[in-house]
Design an enzyme around this catalytic site. Structure first.
Site, PDB file in Angstrom:
ATOM      1  N   ARG A  91       0.690  -1.074   0.088  1.00  0.00           N
ATOM      2  CA  ARG A  91       0.034   0.033  -0.230  1.00  0.00           C
ATOM      3  C   ARG A  91       0.818   1.189   0.061  1.00  0.00           C
ATOM      4  O   ARG A  91       0.615   2.389  -0.786  1.00  0.00           O
ATOM      5  CB  ARG A  91      -0.900  -0.129   1.297  1.00  0.00           C
ATOM      6  CG  ARG A  91      -2.254   1.321   1.271  1.00  0.00           C
ATOM      7  CD  ARG A  91      -2.957   0.584   2.377  1.00  0.00           C
ATOM      8  NE  ARG A  91      -2.517   0.351   3.655  1.00  0.00           N
ATOM      9  CZ  ARG A  91      -2.275   1.390   4.587  1.00  0.00           C
ATOM     10  NH1 ARG A  91      -2.603   2.612   4.341  1.00  0.00           N
ATOM     11  NH2 ARG A  91      -1.760   1.045   5.743  1.00  0.00           N
ATOM     12  N   ARG A 125       6.680   8.081  11.529  1.00  0.00           N
ATOM     13  CA  ARG A 125       5.617   7.445  12.098  1.00  0.00           C
ATOM     14  C   ARG A 125       5.579   5.878  12.441  1.00  0.00           C
ATOM     15  O   ARG A 125       4.824   5.338  13.198  1.00  0.00           O
ATOM     16  CB  ARG A 125       4.248   7.723  11.397  1.00  0.00           C
ATOM     17  CG  ARG A 125       4.113   6.880   9.884  1.00  0.00           C
ATOM     18  CD  ARG A 125       2.981   7.323   9.257  1.00  0.00           C
ATOM     19  NE  ARG A 125       2.853   6.643   7.958  1.00  0.00           N
ATOM     20  CZ  ARG A 125       3.222   7.220   6.647  1.00  0.00           C
ATOM     21  NH1 ARG A 125       3.585   8.423   6.655  1.00  0.00           N
ATOM     22  NH2 ARG A 125       3.343   6.469   5.628  1.00  0.00           N
ATOM     23  N   TYR A 146      21.020   8.631   1.570  1.00  0.00           N
ATOM     24  CA  TYR A 146      22.300   8.801   1.514  1.00  0.00           C
ATOM     25  C   TYR A 146      22.980   9.453   0.285  1.00  0.00           C
ATOM     26  O   TYR A 146      22.027  10.389  -0.431  1.00  0.00           O
ATOM     27  CB  TYR A 146      22.909   7.208   1.641  1.00  0.00           C
ATOM     28  CG  TYR A 146      24.654   7.219   1.883  1.00  0.00           C
ATOM     29  CD1 TYR A 146      25.185   8.192   2.859  1.00  0.00           C
ATOM     30  CD2 TYR A 146      25.418   6.531   1.275  1.00  0.00           C
ATOM     31  CE1 TYR A 146      26.603   8.279   3.064  1.00  0.00           C
ATOM     32  CE2 TYR A 146      26.713   6.341   1.412  1.00  0.00           C
ATOM     33  CZ  TYR A 146      27.393   7.247   2.332  1.00  0.00           C
ATOM     34  OH  TYR A 146      28.817   7.290   2.643  1.00  0.00           O
ATOM     35  N   ARG A 199      32.194  20.129   6.487  1.00  0.00           N
ATOM     36  CA  ARG A 199      32.670  19.874   5.121  1.00  0.00           C
ATOM     37  C   ARG A 199      31.591  18.689   4.904  1.00  0.00           C
ATOM     38  O   ARG A 199      31.966  17.541   4.481  1.00  0.00           O
ATOM     39  CB  ARG A 199      33.952  19.283   5.141  1.00  0.00           C
ATOM     40  CG  ARG A 199      34.621  19.057   3.623  1.00  0.00           C
ATOM     41  CD  ARG A 199      35.690  18.095   3.547  1.00  0.00           C
ATOM     42  NE  ARG A 199      35.237  16.812   4.082  1.00  0.00           N
ATOM     43  CZ  ARG A 199      34.761  15.888   3.261  1.00  0.00           C
ATOM     44  NH1 ARG A 199      34.678  16.178   1.849  1.00  0.00           N
ATOM     45  NH2 ARG A 199      34.604  14.605   3.635  1.00  0.00           N
ATOM     46  N   LYS A 217      23.745   8.111   7.373  1.00  0.00           N
ATOM     47  CA  LYS A 217      24.753   7.217   7.778  1.00  0.00           C
ATOM     48  C   LYS A 217      24.153   6.049   8.429  1.00  0.00           C
ATOM     49  O   LYS A 217      24.207   4.977   8.369  1.00  0.00           O
ATOM     50  CB  LYS A 217      25.872   7.715   8.113  1.00  0.00           C
ATOM     51  CG  LYS A 217      26.993   8.564   7.139  1.00  0.00           C
ATOM     52  CD  LYS A 217      27.654   7.682   6.631  1.00  0.00           C
ATOM     53  CE  LYS A 217      28.578   8.450   5.534  1.00  0.00           C
ATOM     54  NZ  LYS A 217      29.737   7.621   5.118  1.00  0.00           N
ATOM     55  N   GLU A 288      32.290  12.178  11.054  1.00  0.00           N
ATOM     56  CA  GLU A 288      31.804  12.261   9.464  1.00  0.00           C
ATOM     57  C   GLU A 288      31.799  13.808   9.091  1.00  0.00           C
ATOM     58  O   GLU A 288      31.347  14.692   9.810  1.00  0.00           O
ATOM     59  CB  GLU A 288      30.290  11.823   9.508  1.00  0.00           C
ATOM     60  CG  GLU A 288      29.736  11.648   8.112  1.00  0.00           C
ATOM     61  CD  GLU A 288      30.406  10.644   7.190  1.00  0.00           C
ATOM     62  OE1 GLU A 288      30.521  10.938   5.967  1.00  0.00           O
ATOM     63  OE2 GLU A 288      30.744   9.282   7.739  1.00  0.00           O
ATOM     64  N   ASP A 289      32.435  13.994   7.968  1.00  0.00           N
ATOM     65  CA  ASP A 289      32.622  15.258   7.356  1.00  0.00           C
ATOM     66  C   ASP A 289      33.013  16.316   8.081  1.00  0.00           C
ATOM     67  O   ASP A 289      32.598  17.630   8.206  1.00  0.00           O
ATOM     68  CB  ASP A 289      31.078  15.541   6.706  1.00  0.00           C
ATOM     69  CG  ASP A 289      30.890  14.745   5.402  1.00  0.00           C
ATOM     70  OD1 ASP A 289      31.674  13.981   5.056  1.00  0.00           O
ATOM     71  OD2 ASP A 289      29.656  14.902   4.851  1.00  0.00           O
ATOM     72  N   ASP A 311      35.290   8.020   9.246  1.00  0.00           N
ATOM     73  CA  ASP A 311      34.793   7.494   7.781  1.00  0.00           C
ATOM     74  C   ASP A 311      35.555   8.277   6.603  1.00  0.00           C
ATOM     75  O   ASP A 311      35.972   7.492   5.650  1.00  0.00           O
ATOM     76  CB  ASP A 311      33.308   7.569   7.489  1.00  0.00           C
ATOM     77  CG  ASP A 311      32.806   6.603   6.592  1.00  0.00           C
ATOM     78  OD1 ASP A 311      33.473   5.687   6.237  1.00  0.00           O
ATOM     79  OD2 ASP A 311      32.237   7.165   5.617  1.00  0.00           O
ATOM     80  N   ASP A 312      35.629   9.502   6.763  1.00  0.00           N
ATOM     81  CA  ASP A 312      36.367  10.218   5.202  1.00  0.00           C
ATOM     82  C   ASP A 312      37.684   9.892   5.270  1.00  0.00           C
ATOM     83  O   ASP A 312      38.252   9.684   4.094  1.00  0.00           O
ATOM     84  CB  ASP A 312      36.085  11.618   5.513  1.00  0.00           C
ATOM     85  CG  ASP A 312      34.576  12.242   5.700  1.00  0.00           C
ATOM     86  OD1 ASP A 312      33.858  11.633   4.926  1.00  0.00           O
ATOM     87  OD2 ASP A 312      34.441  12.706   7.003  1.00  0.00           O
ATOM     88  N   ALA A 348      44.133  16.534  -2.105  1.00  0.00           N
ATOM     89  CA  ALA A 348      45.123  16.530  -1.147  1.00  0.00           C
ATOM     90  C   ALA A 348      44.536  16.609   0.351  1.00  0.00           C
ATOM     91  O   ALA A 348      45.016  17.087   1.328  1.00  0.00           O
ATOM     92  CB  ALA A 348      46.326  17.128  -1.127  1.00  0.00           C
ATOM     93  N   ALA A 351      40.324  12.981   2.746  1.00  0.00           N
ATOM     94  CA  ALA A 351      39.913  11.659   1.984  1.00  0.00           C
ATOM     95  C   ALA A 351      41.074  11.460   1.341  1.00  0.00           C
ATOM     96  O   ALA A 351      41.718  10.017   1.118  1.00  0.00           O
ATOM     97  CB  ALA A 351      38.638  11.992   1.178  1.00  0.00           C
ATOM     98  N   ASN A 467      31.811  12.937  -4.079  1.00  0.00           N
ATOM     99  CA  ASN A 467      30.515  13.054  -3.721  1.00  0.00           C
ATOM    100  C   ASN A 467      29.746  14.672  -3.531  1.00  0.00           C
ATOM    101  O   ASN A 467      30.745  15.339  -2.914  1.00  0.00           O
ATOM    102  CB  ASN A 467      29.850  12.347  -2.607  1.00  0.00           C
ATOM    103  CG  ASN A 467      30.110  10.710  -2.863  1.00  0.00           C
ATOM    104  OD1 ASN A 467      29.894  10.354  -4.104  1.00  0.00           O
ATOM    105  ND2 ASN A 467      30.625  10.102  -2.210  1.00  0.00           N
ATOM    106  N   ASN A 512      31.415   3.326  -3.035  1.00  0.00           N
ATOM    107  CA  ASN A 512      30.754   4.025  -2.083  1.00  0.00           C
ATOM    108  C   ASN A 512      31.161   3.360  -0.638  1.00  0.00           C
ATOM    109  O   ASN A 512      31.380   2.235  -0.482  1.00  0.00           O
ATOM    110  CB  ASN A 512      29.453   4.195  -2.038  1.00  0.00           C
ATOM    111  CG  ASN A 512      28.931   5.132  -1.427  1.00  0.00           C
ATOM    112  OD1 ASN A 512      28.618   5.128  -0.042  1.00  0.00           O
ATOM    113  ND2 ASN A 512      28.237   6.266  -2.184  1.00  0.00           N
TER     114      ASN A 512
END
Length: 628
Positions: A91, A125, A146, A199, A217, A288-289, A311-312, A348, A351, A467, A512
């Protein structure tokens, strides 16, 4: 696959681990059976009636059985027809397809953002159904929750904000964070993703709006790794923003002041880390970032004392290593030839340097892991930033990039100099791999790609890893049409495969981070390791590299399809658990102590079963009311 094993049998510990990771589980006898920690057990709730319907953690909507409706005072508050979860999803999907266009806020609102709005309303919900939909349609909806859509969400988050999700720690909360963490209702948190919004992807400083990346994430931690959604926490650390547009926007939700810097900034992050690890000593924190300026510093500051990773820096590096190793295989060479690859790196930042450091370590391990091997491996990289080729003549060089600065005399013999352009470097070096982590869309111009046609490799690899999609250094269509059909292509954001004609497909591999970070987090959690070591990260990357079969990789496929993400995560997590045990870092998880974990890791099938049975699945639990 036998040729692959024969090629790698005599290699370093890297190769031995790969061989172990590919043992056929059907050849191993089933020695034991585990009871899942995330199984179908009743959930005690302290609310009834409309309160339960308004709680997304426990709401089942029309799927409440009649006995539950009586038990929880729900009879009459829902339509009488009890629906299965499958009927509910059917549905919802019909409704989603109908509303995709109608949900758009005018012609400037992309269809992807409309999908995000609809999925977000479902998340608000009914969490169980939301994750059911996400897992069942992960290939379609991962790009929505993501990258790349999450970038658009972050850019517009102040206007999209409806229901609070996660926690916000700001510069105004200094001295209060230790008490603030107790405002979060969960007594157990397994996974935190934290950002300071400085960033976000390649979009720059988005301030408090960066919370969207932490939420996205963690959606993948739940969908791919089976982390219980009641035990995840997205966090924004708001220390201000240097984005003048946001500072002048009266509707911006964050602190309208310039970013803290120096010791003041460090003090805020220190206080946050102390607070969360005091309340939840076993939590894993993923950074992250964070802008490059702080990414490495914070990683080195905390990684030896806390269960954390960036993670970067580390996740991106791991995925890139898996792709680079896959590229060697796709070129028809044994993976032990990886140290011979000539790699030009565009970017540079955190990452780019993170990837180069990891690749250098991998090369050194393959060459015997000696000091000489580590030193010689750096000669395989040419790092280019916004100011061109980095050499030892560069003034005020970033200390993290310094080890990869080319010797000026050596560069001169190659026809290069300090600041040589990317196209000049590609033309002179004739690399096997062109790796983009610059955040600059279209950087791999026609001229750069034309220069790559001179590569000494018969099948050069192009990694456009930045990205979101608009920041990719080039598209697969550009790469295949300019360089030729015989290339390997990978990107950070999803692109469609390219029809090369005559029934040939140019594979657009998505390299990724979602292939690795869920497995790294889950494996760390289940091992009970107090830190996340380089070896654990390396094991994850190496296992991902070996996941693709020989036939697939020779067709140019170096990453598996996203549709297999839950199985990939299970196997990556198992590799992380085994490495933690090998390094004597594992302390066990819940009722599995370190000694029991050692026994489990002696059997390939047992460790996979242990991981799988510890993964949460989105099934409605039986709810039992208990007066609070």
């Amino acid at each position: 696959m036998s040729n692959f094993y024969n090629q790698t049998r005599a290699a370093s510990s890297l190769m031995r681990r790969l061989k172990r990771s590919l043992i056929n589980p059907t050849a191993v006898s089933r020695a034991r059976c585990f009871t899942t920690a995330e199984g179908h057990r009743p959930s005690l709730v302290h609310k009834r009636s409309l309160d339960i319907l308004h709680d997304p953690w426990f709401n089942k909507g029309t799927a409440f059985s009649m006995t539950e409706r009586d038990r929880l005072d729900l009879r009459g508050l829902l339509p009488p027809n009890v629906m299965s979860s499958e009927q509910q999803i059917e549905r919802f999907m019909v409704d989603l397809k109908r509303l995709e266009v109608q949900a758009r806020d005018g012609p400037s609102d992309p269809n992807a953002l409309a999908k995000w709005r609809i999925l977000n309303r479902l998340h608000d919900r009914n969490e169980t159904m939301y994750y059911k939909v996400l897992i069942a349609n992960i290939e379609e909806y991962a790009p929505i929750v993501y990258t790349p859509t999450v970038g658009l969400v972050c850019q517009n988050y102040s206007g999209l904000f409806r229901r609070p999700r996660g926690m916000y720690f700001s510069a105004e909360d200094r001295g209060e964070m230790m008490s603030m963490v107790y405002n979060w209702p969960a007594d157990q948190v397994d996974m935190i993703v934290v950002t300071d919004g400085s960033r976000i992807l390649g979009l720059g400083d988005l301030g408090v709006q960066g919370i969207g990346i932490a939420i996205g994430k963690l959606d993948l931690y739940v969908a791919a790794a089976g982390i219980n959604p009641q035990r995840v926490l997205p966090v924004m650390i708001d220390v201000g923003t240097n984005n003048e547009k946001l500072l002048k926007n009266p509707l911006y939700l964050g602190l309208q002041q310039h970013r803290l810097d120096g010791d003041e900034y460090i003090a805020v992050i220190d206080e946050f880390m102390e607070a969360v690890f005091t309340r939840w000593p076993n939590v894993i924190v993923q950074f992250e970032d964070f802008q490059s300026k702080w990414a490495f510093k914070l990683l080195q500051r905390y990684r030896n004392a806390h269960r954390m990773f960036n993670d970067d820096v580390q996740g991106t590096a791991g995925v890139a290593i898996a792709g680079l190793l896959g590229a060697v295989r796709a070129q028809g060479r044994p993976m032990i030839d990886f140290p011979k690859q000539k790699i030009v790196v565009a970017g540079a930042g955190s990452a780019g340097i993170g990837v180069v450091n990891a690749a250098r370590k991998t090369m050194a391990r393959m060459l015997g892991n000696t000091e000489h091997a580590f030193d010689s491996a750096k000669s395989q990289f040419w790092v280019v930033d916004a100011n061109g080729l980095i050499t030892d003549e560069r003034e005020n060089i970033d200390p993290d990039a310094l080890p990869f600065a080319r010797n000026t005399n050596e560069a001169g013999r190659q026809g290069l100099r300090e600041g040589s352009s990317l196209v000049e470097v590609v033309r002179q070096v004739r690399p096997d791999v062109l790796l983009g982590l610059s955040g600059v869309g279209g950087l791999f111009s026609k001229e750069v790609l034309e220069a790559l046609k001179g590569s000494t490799s018969a099948k050069p690899a192009i990694f456009a890893m930045s990205n979101p999609t608009k920041n990719a250094e080039c598209t697969p269509e550009e790469a295949f049409s300019i360089v030729g059909d015989n290339i390997i292509f990978a990107s950070g954001s999803p692109f469609r495969d390219v029809d090369l004609g005559n029934g040939q497909i140019g594979h657009s591999n998505q390299g990724n981070n979602m292939y690795l970070f869920p497995g790294i987090g889950l494996g760390t959690l289940l091992s009970g390791s107090r830190i996340i070591s380089d070896g654990m990260l390396q094991a994850a990357a190496e296992h991902l590299a070996a996941y693709i079969t020989e036939d697939e990789v020779l067709k140019g496929m170096i990453f598996p399809p996203i549709s297999k993400i839950r199985d990939i995560t299970k196997e990556v997590a198992a590799a992380v658990v085994k490495e933690a045990v090998e390094e004597d870092l594992a302390e066990g998880y819940r009722d599995i102590d370190a000694r029991e974990l050692q026994k489990i890791c002696q059997n390939e099938e047992e460790v996979l079963e242990y991981v799988e049975n510890s993964m949460w699945s989105p099934e409605y639990p039986t709810l039992v009311y208990k007066r609070g």
